[in-house]
Design a protein around this motif. Structure first.
Motif, PDB file in Angstrom:
ATOM      1  N   PHE A  17       0.845  -1.178   0.000  1.00  7.66           N
ATOM      2  CA  PHE A  17       0.000   0.000   0.000  1.00  7.66           C
ATOM      3  C   PHE A  17       0.880   1.226   0.000  1.00  7.66           C
ATOM      4  O   PHE A  17       1.588   1.475   0.953  1.00  7.66           O
ATOM      5  N   ASN A  18       0.878   1.963  -1.097  1.00 10.04           N
ATOM      6  CA  ASN A  18       1.820   3.081  -1.129  1.00 10.04           C
ATOM      7  C   ASN A  18       1.298   4.299  -0.378  1.00 10.04           C
ATOM      8  O   ASN A  18       0.099   4.486  -0.176  1.00 10.04           O
TER       9      ASN A  18
ATOM     10  N   LEU B 119       5.972 -10.057   9.023  1.00 12.51           N
ATOM     11  CA  LEU B 119       6.506 -10.773  10.185  1.00 12.51           C
ATOM     12  C   LEU B 119       8.006 -11.052  10.074  1.00 12.51           C
ATOM     13  O   LEU B 119       8.721 -11.012  11.070  1.00 12.51           O
ATOM     14  N   MET B 120       8.478 -11.332   8.859  1.00 14.98           N
ATOM     15  CA  MET B 120       9.899 -11.680   8.727  1.00 14.98           C
ATOM     16  C   MET B 120      10.744 -10.453   8.402  1.00 14.98           C
ATOM     17  O   MET B 120      11.806 -10.268   8.941  1.00 14.98           O
ATOM     18  N   GLN B 121      10.230  -9.618   7.483  1.00 16.38           N
ATOM     19  CA  GLN B 121      11.058  -8.476   7.066  1.00 16.38           C
ATOM     20  C   GLN B 121      10.673  -7.178   7.768  1.00 16.38           C
ATOM     21  O   GLN B 121      11.211  -6.118   7.460  1.00 16.38           O
ATOM     22  N   GLN B 122       9.736  -7.293   8.712  1.00 16.54           N
ATOM     23  CA  GLN B 122       9.307  -6.137   9.505  1.00 16.54           C
ATOM     24  C   GLN B 122       8.929  -4.905   8.674  1.00 16.54           C
ATOM     25  O   GLN B 122       9.318  -3.785   8.984  1.00 16.54           O
ATOM     26  N   LYS B 123       8.192  -5.156   7.584  1.00 18.90           N
ATOM     27  CA  LYS B 123       7.717  -4.015   6.795  1.00 18.90           C
ATOM     28  C   LYS B 123       6.488  -3.430   7.477  1.00 18.90           C
ATOM     29  O   LYS B 123       5.379  -3.942   7.320  1.00 18.90           O
ATOM     30  N   ILE B 124       6.703  -2.365   8.198  1.00 19.80           N
ATOM     31  CA  ILE B 124       5.659  -1.803   9.052  1.00 19.80           C
ATOM     32  C   ILE B 124       4.467  -1.290   8.238  1.00 19.80           C
ATOM     33  O   ILE B 124       3.340  -1.272   8.717  1.00 19.80           O
ATOM     34  N   GLU B 125       4.718  -0.930   6.980  1.00 16.09           N
ATOM     35  CA  GLU B 125       3.617  -0.403   6.152  1.00 16.09           C
ATOM     36  C   GLU B 125       2.580  -1.485   5.848  1.00 16.09           C
ATOM     37  O   GLU B 125       1.492  -1.187   5.355  1.00 16.09           O
ATOM     38  N   LEU B 126       2.914  -2.747   6.172  1.00 22.92           N
ATOM     39  CA  LEU B 126       1.949  -3.829   5.919  1.00 22.92           C
ATOM     40  C   LEU B 126       1.066  -4.125   7.135  1.00 22.92           C
ATOM     41  O   LEU B 126       0.218  -5.011   7.087  1.00 22.92           O
ATOM     42  N   GLU B 127       1.266  -3.367   8.197  1.00 25.70           N
ATOM     43  CA  GLU B 127       0.566  -3.653   9.443  1.00 25.70           C
ATOM     44  C   GLU B 127      -0.969  -3.659   9.277  1.00 25.70           C
ATOM     45  O   GLU B 127      -1.650  -4.550   9.776  1.00 25.70           O
ATOM     46  N   ASP B 128      -1.475  -2.663   8.549  1.00 25.08           N
ATOM     47  CA  ASP B 128      -2.932  -2.581   8.391  1.00 25.08           C
ATOM     48  C   ASP B 128      -3.482  -3.784   7.644  1.00 25.08           C
ATOM     49  O   ASP B 128      -4.503  -4.349   8.006  1.00 25.08           O
ATOM     50  N   LEU B 129      -2.772  -4.155   6.577  1.00 23.50           N
ATOM     51  CA  LEU B 129      -3.207  -5.322   5.814  1.00 23.50           C
ATOM     52  C   LEU B 129      -3.145  -6.580   6.682  1.00 23.50           C
ATOM     53  O   LEU B 129      -4.041  -7.414   6.639  1.00 23.50           O
ATOM     54  N   TYR B 130      -2.082  -6.693   7.449  1.00 22.13           N
ATOM     55  CA  TYR B 130      -1.910  -7.838   8.333  1.00 22.13           C
ATOM     56  C   TYR B 130      -3.103  -7.951   9.285  1.00 22.13           C
ATOM     57  O   TYR B 130      -3.690  -9.019   9.446  1.00 22.13           O
ATOM     58  N   LYS B 131      -3.465  -6.816   9.884  1.00 22.68           N
ATOM     59  CA  LYS B 131      -4.613  -6.824  10.807  1.00 22.68           C
ATOM     60  C   LYS B 131      -5.900  -7.183  10.068  1.00 22.68           C
ATOM     61  O   LYS B 131      -6.765  -7.867  10.590  1.00 22.68           O
TER      62      LYS B 131
ATOM     63  N   PHE C 190       1.053 -15.290   1.862  1.00 16.44           N
ATOM     64  CA  PHE C 190       2.147 -15.820   2.678  1.00 16.44           C
ATOM     65  C   PHE C 190       3.476 -15.116   2.410  1.00 16.44           C
ATOM     66  O   PHE C 190       4.210 -14.806   3.334  1.00 16.44           O
ATOM     67  N   GLU C 191       3.754 -14.902   1.135  1.00 16.23           N
ATOM     68  CA  GLU C 191       5.070 -14.353   0.837  1.00 16.23           C
ATOM     69  C   GLU C 191       5.111 -12.835   1.006  1.00 16.23           C
ATOM     70  O   GLU C 191       5.916 -12.304   1.761  1.00 16.23           O
ATOM     71  N   ASN C 192       4.181 -12.156   0.307  1.00 12.70           N
ATOM     72  CA  ASN C 192       4.269 -10.694   0.313  1.00 12.70           C
ATOM     73  C   ASN C 192       3.820 -10.080   1.631  1.00 12.70           C
ATOM     74  O   ASN C 192       4.484  -9.205   2.166  1.00 12.70           O
ATOM     75  N   ILE C 193       2.672 -10.535   2.146  1.00 13.37           N
ATOM     76  CA  ILE C 193       2.137  -9.839   3.324  1.00 13.37           C
ATOM     77  C   ILE C 193       2.689 -10.415   4.638  1.00 13.37           C
ATOM     78  O   ILE C 193       3.337  -9.716   5.401  1.00 13.37           O
ATOM     79  N   LEU C 194       2.452 -11.725   4.854  1.00 14.22           N
ATOM     80  CA  LEU C 194       2.899 -12.290   6.132  1.00 14.22           C
ATOM     81  C   LEU C 194       4.421 -12.308   6.211  1.00 14.22           C
ATOM     82  O   LEU C 194       5.002 -11.930   7.224  1.00 14.22           O
ATOM     83  N   GLY C 195       5.060 -12.732   5.130  1.00 13.28           N
ATOM     84  CA  GLY C 195       6.529 -12.739   5.100  1.00 13.28           C
ATOM     85  C   GLY C 195       7.062 -11.323   5.248  1.00 13.28           C
ATOM     86  O   GLY C 195       7.977 -11.067   6.027  1.00 13.28           O
ATOM     87  N   GLY C 196       6.469 -10.411   4.508  1.00 11.06           N
ATOM     88  CA  GLY C 196       6.922  -9.016   4.540  1.00 11.06           C
ATOM     89  C   GLY C 196       6.760  -8.388   5.906  1.00 11.06           C
ATOM     90  O   GLY C 196       7.642  -7.707   6.413  1.00 11.06           O
TER      91      GLY C 196
END
Ligand SMILES: [Zn+2]
Length: 336
Positions: A3-4, A234-246, A226-232
């Motif tokens: 999400f840009n 949880l593994m790569q700590q991409k904070i911008e994915l937090e909303d999607l993760y939730k 699994f790869e882009n969102i959860l991996g991004g």
């Protein structure tokens, strides 16, 4: 897909516009009412003054008795205003602040959390970015065709592909209906079958119906999930994915398309269990589509995942002749 920040800014600007529009609308309403019922203008003026008085006394820490009177006279004035409005044929709350979303008062935030209306807009622009809107306009129940499902019985099957698919479509409509009628525990679906039998098409039909009815649907391919969102996240700590993760855990319907095409490892297995289990506990629906058979699913994932699915999912098994081959054959025949 990420999400840009540009989209976030757009959404925030949208809230600004909404607040400004509503403020103008309220101002117009006031002018209209003041000209028709001058008494209300007087009330507004005097309650603004007495509010200042009230605030001043409170700040000065005077005895409560000295400002309680002001408060109760304000309440009386408000009551009078509502009565006057009603007498003149206006709704009681006609002069109260106007909000598109009462929950966040059009700020997009409830406390420090993004409001659901904010998340919905993010998902919406995600769809625009991912072209899904476009796909859904072509693949929906109106364009769904039964002509590719044969009415002839196949070896070892109790129903012909046609009857089987007919049944599945009916059950899909029931699923959608139940979604409308119930708030939670609307059920889950597992759609399996070989490639080219219309699994994704059917999934799109269901997604479109629910999106049109303003339900929150998150549609992800297994790989994206699994790869882009959860991996991004949880593994790569991409904070911008937090909303999607939730959102994976709180959208009304989560669609995992093509389960089994991701690179399956222990991370994927544990995350899949988390998702299935937690969404089930919160009464939220999940739809999984896969090319794998039930046996292959059990081999690839785990017994505990499979036992959740068997217990809580309605299973659709689509079979028949590959639709893509049929279309190609038809195209060739029409040329020759
Ligand atoms: Zn809101």
């Amino acid at each position: 897909m990420t999400f840009n920040t540009l989209s976030i800014e757009d959404i925030l600007h949208g809230y600004e516009r909404k607040r400004l529009n509503n403020k103008r609308l309220l101002q117009d309403r006031k002018e209209e009412v003041y000209s028709k019922i001058p008494e209300i203008e007087e009330i507004d003026k005097s309650s603004a003054l007495s509010y200042l008085d009230y605030a001043r006394k409170k700040v000065m820490k005077l005895a409560p008795s000295s400002y309680e009177d002001t408060a109760s006279s304000n309440r009386r004035l408000e009551e009078k205003k509502r009565t006057l409005l009603k007498e003149h044929g206006y709704p009681e709350n006609y002069l109260e602040p106007i909000y598109n979303c009462k929950l966040c008062q059009d700020t997009g935030y409830v406390g420090t959390d993004k409001c659901n209306c904010f998340i919905d807009q993010m998902i919406n622009s995600l769809y625009l970015q991912s072209n899904l809107k476009n796909v859904l306009s072509k693949e929906n129940f109106d364009t769904f065709s039964m002509e590719y499902y044969s009415k002839e019985l196949m070896d070892g099957r109790q129903f012909s592909p046609y009857d089987n698919m007919y049944n599945i479509v009916q059950k899909s409509h029931q699923f959608i209906k139940r979604f409308e009628e119930q708030k939670k525990e609307r059920g889950n679906l597992l759609i399996y079958g070989e490639t080219g039998l219309g699994k994704t098409f059917l999934t799109n039909c269901i997604a479109k119906e629910l999106l049109d009815k303003k339900h929150s649907v998150l549609y992800l391919s297994s790989n994206e999930l699994f790869e882009n969102i959860l991996g991004g996240y949880l593994m790569q700590q991409k904070i911008e994915l937090e909303d999607l993760y939730k959102y994976i855990y709180n959208c009304e319907l989560l669609i995992i398309d093509d389960l089994g095409t991701e690179l399956t490892n222990s991370f994927v297995q544990s995350q899949l269990f988390e998702i299935i289990n937690k969404r089930e506990l919160s009464g939220l629906s999940t739809l999984i589509s896969t090319n794998l058979s039930m046996l292959q699913l059990r081999d690839k994932y785990s017994e505990r995942i499979m036992s959740r699915i068997v217990a809580n999912y309605t299973v659709f098994n689509i079979y028949g002749d590959n639709i893509r081959y049929q279309k190609r054959k038809k195209a060739i025949n029409s040329i020759t």
